[in-house]
Design an enzyme around this catalytic site. Structure first.
Site, PDB file in Angstrom:
ATOM      1  N   GLY A 192     -14.238  82.646  28.353  1.00  0.00           N
ATOM      2  CA  GLY A 192     -15.235  83.590  28.302  1.00  0.00           C
ATOM      3  C   GLY A 192     -16.241  83.380  27.260  1.00  0.00           C
ATOM      4  O   GLY A 192     -16.625  82.303  26.837  1.00  0.00           O
ATOM      5  N   ASN A 193     -17.142  84.538  27.220  1.00  0.00           N
ATOM      6  CA  ASN A 193     -18.234  84.520  26.269  1.00  0.00           C
ATOM      7  C   ASN A 193     -18.366  85.867  25.247  1.00  0.00           C
ATOM      8  O   ASN A 193     -17.833  86.589  25.652  1.00  0.00           O
ATOM      9  CB  ASN A 193     -19.422  83.787  26.716  1.00  0.00           C
ATOM     10  CG  ASN A 193     -19.911  84.890  27.739  1.00  0.00           C
ATOM     11  OD1 ASN A 193     -20.405  85.949  27.597  1.00  0.00           O
ATOM     12  ND2 ASN A 193     -19.805  84.388  29.196  1.00  0.00           N
ATOM     13  N   ARG A 194     -19.400  85.800  24.524  1.00  0.00           N
ATOM     14  CA  ARG A 194     -19.522  86.890  23.633  1.00  0.00           C
ATOM     15  C   ARG A 194     -20.366  88.007  24.131  1.00  0.00           C
ATOM     16  O   ARG A 194     -20.774  89.009  23.385  1.00  0.00           O
ATOM     17  CB  ARG A 194     -20.165  86.333  22.157  1.00  0.00           C
ATOM     18  CG  ARG A 194     -19.039  85.772  21.412  1.00  0.00           C
ATOM     19  CD  ARG A 194     -19.729  85.317  20.262  1.00  0.00           C
ATOM     20  NE  ARG A 194     -18.997  84.062  19.474  1.00  0.00           N
ATOM     21  CZ  ARG A 194     -17.822  84.364  18.779  1.00  0.00           C
ATOM     22  NH1 ARG A 194     -17.230  85.524  18.690  1.00  0.00           N
ATOM     23  NH2 ARG A 194     -17.211  83.337  17.968  1.00  0.00           N
ATOM     24  N   SER A 195     -20.817  87.774  25.199  1.00  0.00           N
ATOM     25  CA  SER A 195     -21.777  89.124  25.740  1.00  0.00           C
ATOM     26  C   SER A 195     -20.999  90.204  26.013  1.00  0.00           C
ATOM     27  O   SER A 195     -19.977  90.293  26.817  1.00  0.00           O
ATOM     28  CB  SER A 195     -22.321  88.530  27.078  1.00  0.00           C
ATOM     29  OG  SER A 195     -23.233  89.426  27.769  1.00  0.00           O
ATOM     30  N   ALA A 229     -24.041  87.180  31.310  1.00  0.00           N
ATOM     31  CA  ALA A 229     -23.907  85.722  30.846  1.00  0.00           C
ATOM     32  C   ALA A 229     -22.898  85.024  31.628  1.00  0.00           C
ATOM     33  O   ALA A 229     -21.507  85.440  31.951  1.00  0.00           O
ATOM     34  CB  ALA A 229     -23.384  85.470  29.599  1.00  0.00           C
TER      35      ALA A 229
END
Ligand code: CTP
Ligand code: CA
Length: 234
Positions: free
Chosen positions: A33-36, A103
């Protein structure tokens, strides 16, 4: 009077907004995943609805407590880039504008395991094979399902030795060909999470149309201003 005019300037419009960050499953319990957080996309959805638009919000991994509740906003929750692509396409087929604020993972694990990956088994390889996800924004631009539809991308950039945030943004604007690209500096406590935001809005040639800073709602309204002036007048 101006406030009232702006309040309904998107009445009758359908705006599709993707928000959050995709989650690409490795196994039933893990993902890449990512931090969005989805806050900017949610702010866009709320701003568009407040201005009279019907909004389809495609939310990837957005915390439930952050999701908007508004009679004109329909929320579809998704996880992966593949799911997000399908939902954005479906909602976008009659949309006046599509804003890709999500994102989207550039890569996903080549295969999703049906069972939990065990420590013992993974020690042998310690590598995850990845395959590239399709570029949703690029394919929307290439296909442009509705004539006159306004297609908007976001670019979260950090500067690096190859160029500044704006250099990367301009190059991306030209490469992606979206009608508008909102370039946003990230890292060092900027951009992600519940913090004031600042974006530079570029057109498809990389020219600066506007800059906006303030809350995510302020940025959302500035971007919607740039979208609404591009709508063909009926
Ligand atoms: N995007 C998309 N599909 C992807 C990747 C990105 O639609 N597979 C969209 C994002 O939602 C965003 C825009 O493209 O609106 C720019 O994303 P970004 O990750 O900045 O662009 P990339 O071309 O993936 O470039 P980078 O190498 O910087 O990741
Ligand atoms: Ca990317």
């Amino acid at each position: 009077a101006l406030g009232l005019l702006r309040e309904q300037d998107l009445a009758g419009r359908h705006v599709v907004i993707s928000a959050g960050g995709t989650r690409e499953a490795l196994d039933p319990v893990r993902y890449l995943g990512n931090r969005s957080t989805g806050r900017q996309g949610v702010a866009l959805a709320e701003a568009a609805a407040a201005r009279g638009a019907r909004v389809s919000l495609v939310a990837a991994g957005v915390e439930t407590s952050l999701l908007p509740r508004h009679p004109r906003i329909t929320v579809t929750a998704v996880e992966s880039a593949t799911e997000l692509a399908a939902e954005v396409r479906a909602a976008g087929s009659d949309a006046d504008a599509i804003v890709m604020a999500a994102a989207v993972a550039d890569y996903r694990p080549a295969g999703r395991l049906g069972h939990k990956l065990k420590k013992q088994a993974s020690a042998a390889t310690r590598g995850i094979e990845l395959v590239e996800n399709p570029d949703i924004l690029a394919s929307l631009v290439a296909e442009r399902p509705v004539a006159g539809q306004v297609i908007v991308g976001f670019a979260a950039e950090t500067g690096d030795e190859a160029g500044s945030v704006l250099d990367h943004g301009r190059a991306k604007a030209r490469r992606k060909g979206a009608d508008l690209l909102a370039v946003n500096e990230v890292g060092t406590a900027r951009g992600f999470g519940d913090v004031p935001n600042s974006v530079t809005i570029l057109d498809a040639t990389g020219d600066v149309l506007a800059t906006a800073s303030g809350s995510k709602a302020d940025v959302a309204h500035a971007l919607l201003d740039a979208v609404s002036v591009r709508f063909p007048t009926a």
